[in-house]
Design an enzyme around this catalytic site. Structure first.
Site, PDB file in Angstrom:
ATOM      1  N   LYS A  22     -46.385   8.478 -26.733  1.00 56.78           N
ATOM      2  CA  LYS A  22     -45.435   7.758 -27.592  1.00 56.78           C
ATOM      3  C   LYS A  22     -44.165   7.419 -26.814  1.00 56.78           C
ATOM      4  CE  LYS A  22     -42.695  10.152 -30.554  1.00 56.78           C
ATOM      5  NZ  LYS A  22     -41.273   9.797 -30.340  1.00 56.78           N
ATOM      6  N   ASN A  23     -43.617   8.414 -26.107  1.00 53.24           N
ATOM      7  CA  ASN A  23     -42.321   8.207 -25.469  1.00 53.24           C
ATOM      8  C   ASN A  23     -42.393   7.350 -24.206  1.00 53.24           C
ATOM      9  OD1 ASN A  23     -41.160   9.609 -27.507  1.00 53.24           O
ATOM     10  ND2 ASN A  23     -40.673  11.447 -26.303  1.00 53.24           N
ATOM     11  N   CYS A 117     -29.178  12.717 -36.968  1.00 55.43           N
ATOM     12  CA  CYS A 117     -30.561  12.936 -37.375  1.00 55.43           C
ATOM     13  C   CYS A 117     -30.775  14.425 -37.549  1.00 55.43           C
ATOM     14  CB  CYS A 117     -31.537  12.316 -36.386  1.00 55.43           C
ATOM     15  SG  CYS A 117     -31.806  13.269 -34.926  1.00 55.43           S
ATOM     16  N   ARG A 122     -26.780  13.332 -31.821  1.00 61.09           N
ATOM     17  CA  ARG A 122     -27.467  12.331 -30.987  1.00 61.09           C
ATOM     18  C   ARG A 122     -26.703  11.013 -30.797  1.00 61.09           C
ATOM     19  NH1 ARG A 122     -33.876  12.563 -31.907  1.00 61.09           N
ATOM     20  NH2 ARG A 122     -33.862  11.788 -29.780  1.00 61.09           N
ATOM     21  N   ASP A 307     -39.218  19.086 -26.709  1.00 58.04           N
ATOM     22  CA  ASP A 307     -40.224  18.629 -27.669  1.00 58.04           C
ATOM     23  C   ASP A 307     -41.396  19.604 -27.815  1.00 58.04           C
ATOM     24  OD1 ASP A 307     -38.718  16.432 -28.242  1.00 58.04           O
ATOM     25  OD2 ASP A 307     -39.956  14.987 -27.153  1.00 58.04           O
ATOM     26  N   ARG A 399     -45.373  10.013 -37.242  1.00 59.41           N
ATOM     27  CA  ARG A 399     -44.589   9.261 -36.254  1.00 59.41           C
ATOM     28  C   ARG A 399     -45.100   9.544 -34.845  1.00 59.41           C
ATOM     29  NH1 ARG A 399     -38.879  10.966 -36.174  1.00 59.41           N
ATOM     30  NH2 ARG A 399     -39.124   9.693 -34.327  1.00 59.41           N
TER      31      ARG A 399
HETATM   32  C1  UD1 Z   1     -35.817  11.491 -25.713  1.00 61.49           C
HETATM   33  C2  UD1 Z   1     -37.170  11.603 -26.393  1.00 61.49           C
HETATM   34  C3  UD1 Z   1     -37.179  12.805 -27.333  1.00 61.49           C
HETATM   35  C4  UD1 Z   1     -36.766  14.062 -26.586  1.00 61.49           C
HETATM   36  C5  UD1 Z   1     -35.451  13.843 -25.841  1.00 61.49           C
HETATM   37  C6  UD1 Z   1     -35.086  15.018 -24.929  1.00 61.49           C
HETATM   38  C7  UD1 Z   1     -37.898   9.296 -26.508  1.00 61.49           C
HETATM   39  C8  UD1 Z   1     -38.185   8.111 -27.360  1.00 61.49           C
HETATM   40  N1  UD1 Z   1     -37.406  10.386 -27.136  1.00 61.49           N
HETATM   41  O1  UD1 Z   1     -34.850  11.270 -26.725  1.00 61.49           O
HETATM   42  O2  UD1 Z   1     -38.498  12.949 -27.846  1.00 61.49           O
HETATM   43  O3  UD1 Z   1     -36.581  15.119 -27.505  1.00 61.49           O
HETATM   44  O4  UD1 Z   1     -35.549  12.680 -24.999  1.00 61.49           O
HETATM   45  O5  UD1 Z   1     -36.089  15.254 -24.008  1.00 61.49           O
HETATM   46  O6  UD1 Z   1     -38.153   9.294 -25.318  1.00 61.49           O
HETATM   47  N2  UD1 Z   1     -26.784  12.278 -25.389  1.00 61.49           N
HETATM   48  C9  UD1 Z   1     -25.456  11.958 -25.449  1.00 61.49           C
HETATM   49  N3  UD1 Z   1     -25.094  10.626 -25.375  1.00 61.49           N
HETATM   50  C10 UD1 Z   1     -26.016   9.633 -25.245  1.00 61.49           C
HETATM   51  C11 UD1 Z   1     -27.384   9.975 -25.183  1.00 61.49           C
HETATM   52  C12 UD1 Z   1     -27.747  11.307 -25.263  1.00 61.49           C
HETATM   53  O7  UD1 Z   1     -24.599  12.833 -25.566  1.00 61.49           O
HETATM   54  O8  UD1 Z   1     -25.635   8.458 -25.181  1.00 61.49           O
HETATM   55  C13 UD1 Z   1     -27.199  13.695 -25.492  1.00 61.49           C
HETATM   56  C14 UD1 Z   1     -28.064  13.998 -26.705  1.00 61.49           C
HETATM   57  O9  UD1 Z   1     -27.292  14.242 -27.857  1.00 61.49           O
HETATM   58  C15 UD1 Z   1     -28.838  15.216 -26.250  1.00 61.49           C
HETATM   59  C16 UD1 Z   1     -29.027  14.952 -24.752  1.00 61.49           C
HETATM   60  O10 UD1 Z   1     -28.040  13.972 -24.394  1.00 61.49           O
HETATM   61  O11 UD1 Z   1     -28.062  16.374 -26.415  1.00 61.49           O
HETATM   62  C17 UD1 Z   1     -30.392  14.451 -24.364  1.00 61.49           C
HETATM   63  O12 UD1 Z   1     -30.760  13.388 -25.206  1.00 61.49           O
HETATM   64  P1  UD1 Z   1     -31.652  12.174 -24.703  1.00 61.49           P
HETATM   65  O13 UD1 Z   1     -32.368  12.544 -23.453  1.00 61.49           O
HETATM   66  O14 UD1 Z   1     -30.826  10.939 -24.686  1.00 61.49           O
HETATM   67  O15 UD1 Z   1     -32.696  12.060 -25.878  1.00 61.49           O
HETATM   68  P2  UD1 Z   1     -33.405  10.738 -26.327  1.00 61.49           P
HETATM   69  O16 UD1 Z   1     -33.529   9.837 -25.156  1.00 61.49           O
HETATM   70  O17 UD1 Z   1     -32.793  10.221 -27.586  1.00 61.49           O
END
Ligand code: UD1
Length: 420
Positions: A22-23, A117, A122, A307, A399
């Site tokens: 999925k990711n 969420c 996030r 995850d 999902r």
């Molecule tokens: C992706 C995965 C999700 C997984 C996560 C962590 C997808 C579609 N989803 O989510 O399944 O749980 O990686 O491995 O690939 N953060 C910030 N600012 C930002 C972006 C992130 O502070 O602009 C923080 C987040 O709150 C979190 C950390 O960075 O604490 C990691 O998040 P991130 O790697 O961005 O998660 P996703 O990419 O949303």
């Protein structure tokens, strides 16, 4: 609404085919917006999140042809809309992945802010900071990120403060058609990032360093079409290994990528499982034994993935000994613990640490899924509970898990879906 009814106590045995990731599929679908030529994707998982992404980019004007095996042909020639609406973004945060490609090819993107969420706040500040560094003008208006650039984005040297998977992916996609060279430092090293880069390079992008902390993108003027097979889902694979380990079973996974699962497989070895790993198969055999509890600390790849955290908590709840689970990525990712406590699990949460003393068995109960991986962990808990467990709000599980009740039934579980 539908729910899953599980009668626990069966030992899982047999073979299961793992779906496409999925990711990886989500950013790759978004990346197909970068070319006006046709793109064909195979091994696309049949999941609600994938349908949501198709609905989103279909709304921009992308045309799809889907065959019976979820082979997806995409035509992004005639794009007429650049807005990702709140109604879709709120159901799937990964919708933010369209920001980079829309901006890169059309100089314009309006993407709703996703908001909070179930697993924490996030934010998407890193995505915004990155596209600004590439020369976009960004304003936040009416709950939307409104990003604009005249002409092409410009390559830049960007340090991403915190490792972010979709943040890294968005910036790669933004930089691919930029003028000049972009260097992304502190980039996410997840295999799904590598899969996206392999796909983009196949279309003519010039990207090196994927899988390391520094990714270099030499901008090109255009991408051409092509075909790509999505990598296997390492989290789905890990979830079925956890199901086998919990139930003292023997399960063989087919069509997996073991090289992307080292941290997960090392931890399963600590449970006492016997693993046989081949090029694209993994067999886990508990030889009838109860798993030993394990300690994990979640962290970005190549460490143990967040995850898979909830599934480990489910396994620890019936394991021998005491397991300590530390969640370092998301602030509020223990909602499943409170549901498992209702099934009798002996788990104490202190901040971002869950300490679990394994008990002989859980007791079936009605439980509620709060997010995707939490819902999978409650299914695992149901498999090792005495009596019947009813998992509600399973739209979360749909999902991210393709045909979960069919796959588990084939392994011998008593699980069925019931509308109500
Ligand atoms: C992706 C995965 C999700 C997984 C996560 C962590 C997808 C579609 N989803 O989510 O399944 O749980 O990686 O491995 O690939 N953060 C910030 N600012 C930002 C972006 C992130 O502070 O602009 C923080 C987040 O709150 C979190 C950390 O960075 O604490 C990691 O998040 P991130 O790697 O961005 O998660 P996703 O990419 O949303």
């Amino acid at each position: 609404m539908t729910r899953l009814i599980i009668t626990g106590g069966d030992v899982l045995q047999g073979e299961v085919r793992i779906s496409g990731a999925k990711n990886a599929a989500l950013p790759i679908l978004a990346a197909a917006l970068l070319t006006e030529d046709k793109v064909t994707l195979t091994n696309v998982p049949h999941l609600n999140d994938i349908t949501t992404m198709m609905e989103l980019i279909g709304g921009f004007g992308v045309r799809f042809l889907i065959d019976e095996h979820m082979g997806v042909e995409m035509d992004s020639k005639n794009i007429h809309c650049f807005t990702a609406p709140y109604e879709l973004v709120k159901t799937m945060r990964a919708s933010v992945l369209v920001l980079g490609p829309l901006l890169a090819r059309f100089g314009e993107a309006d993407v709703s802010l996703p908001g909070g969420c179930a697993i924490g706040s996030r934010p998407v500040d890193l995505h915004i900071m990155g596209v600004e560094a590439l020369g976009a003008q960004v304003t936040i208006e009416d709950g939307y990120i409104r990003a604009r650039v005249k002409g092409r984005l410009k390559g830049a040297d960007i340090t991403i403060d915190k490792v972010s998977v979709t943040g890294t992916e968005n910036l790669i996609m933004a930089a691919v058609l930029a003028e000049g060279v972009t260097i992304l430092r502190n980039a996410a090293r997840e295999p799904e990032v590598v899969d996206l880069v392999n796909f983009l390079n196949q279309l003519g992008a010039q990207i090196t360093g994927a899988g390391t902390e520094v990714i270099t993108i030499e901008g090109v003027e255009r991408l051409h079409g092509g075909s790509y097979r999505i990598m296997p889902d390492r989290i789905e694979a890990g979830t079925y290994l956890a199901a086998a380990a919990c139930t003292r079973g023997k399960v063989k996974l087919k069509k997996v990528a073991p090289e992307t699962m080292t941290a997960i497989l090392n931890k399963f070895e600590e449970t006492g499982a016997h693993l046989r790993i081949d090029k694209d198969t993994i067999e886990l055999d508990m030889r009838g034994n109860r798993p030993r509890a394990i300690d994990i600390d979640t962290a970005p790849y190549p460490e143990f993935p967040t995850d898979m955290q909830a599934q480990v908590v489910a396994m620890n709840s019936i394991a021998q000994g005491i397991g300590k689970v530390t969640e370092t990525i998301f602030e509020n990712r223990f909602m499943h613990v409170y549901e498992m406590q209702r099934m009798g699990a002996n788990i104490k949460v202190n901040g971002n640490v869950a300490i679990c003393e394994g008990i002989d068995y859980l007791t079936g109960a009605p439980v509620m899924a709060t997010d995707l991986r939490a819902s999978a962990s409650l299914v695992l808990a149901g498999l090792v509970a005495k009596g019947t467990t009813v998992v509600d709000r399973i739209y979360h599980i749909d999902r991210g898990y393709e045909c979960i009740e069919e796959k588990l039934s084939l392994l011998g579980a008593k699980i069925r879906r019931e509308p109500y």
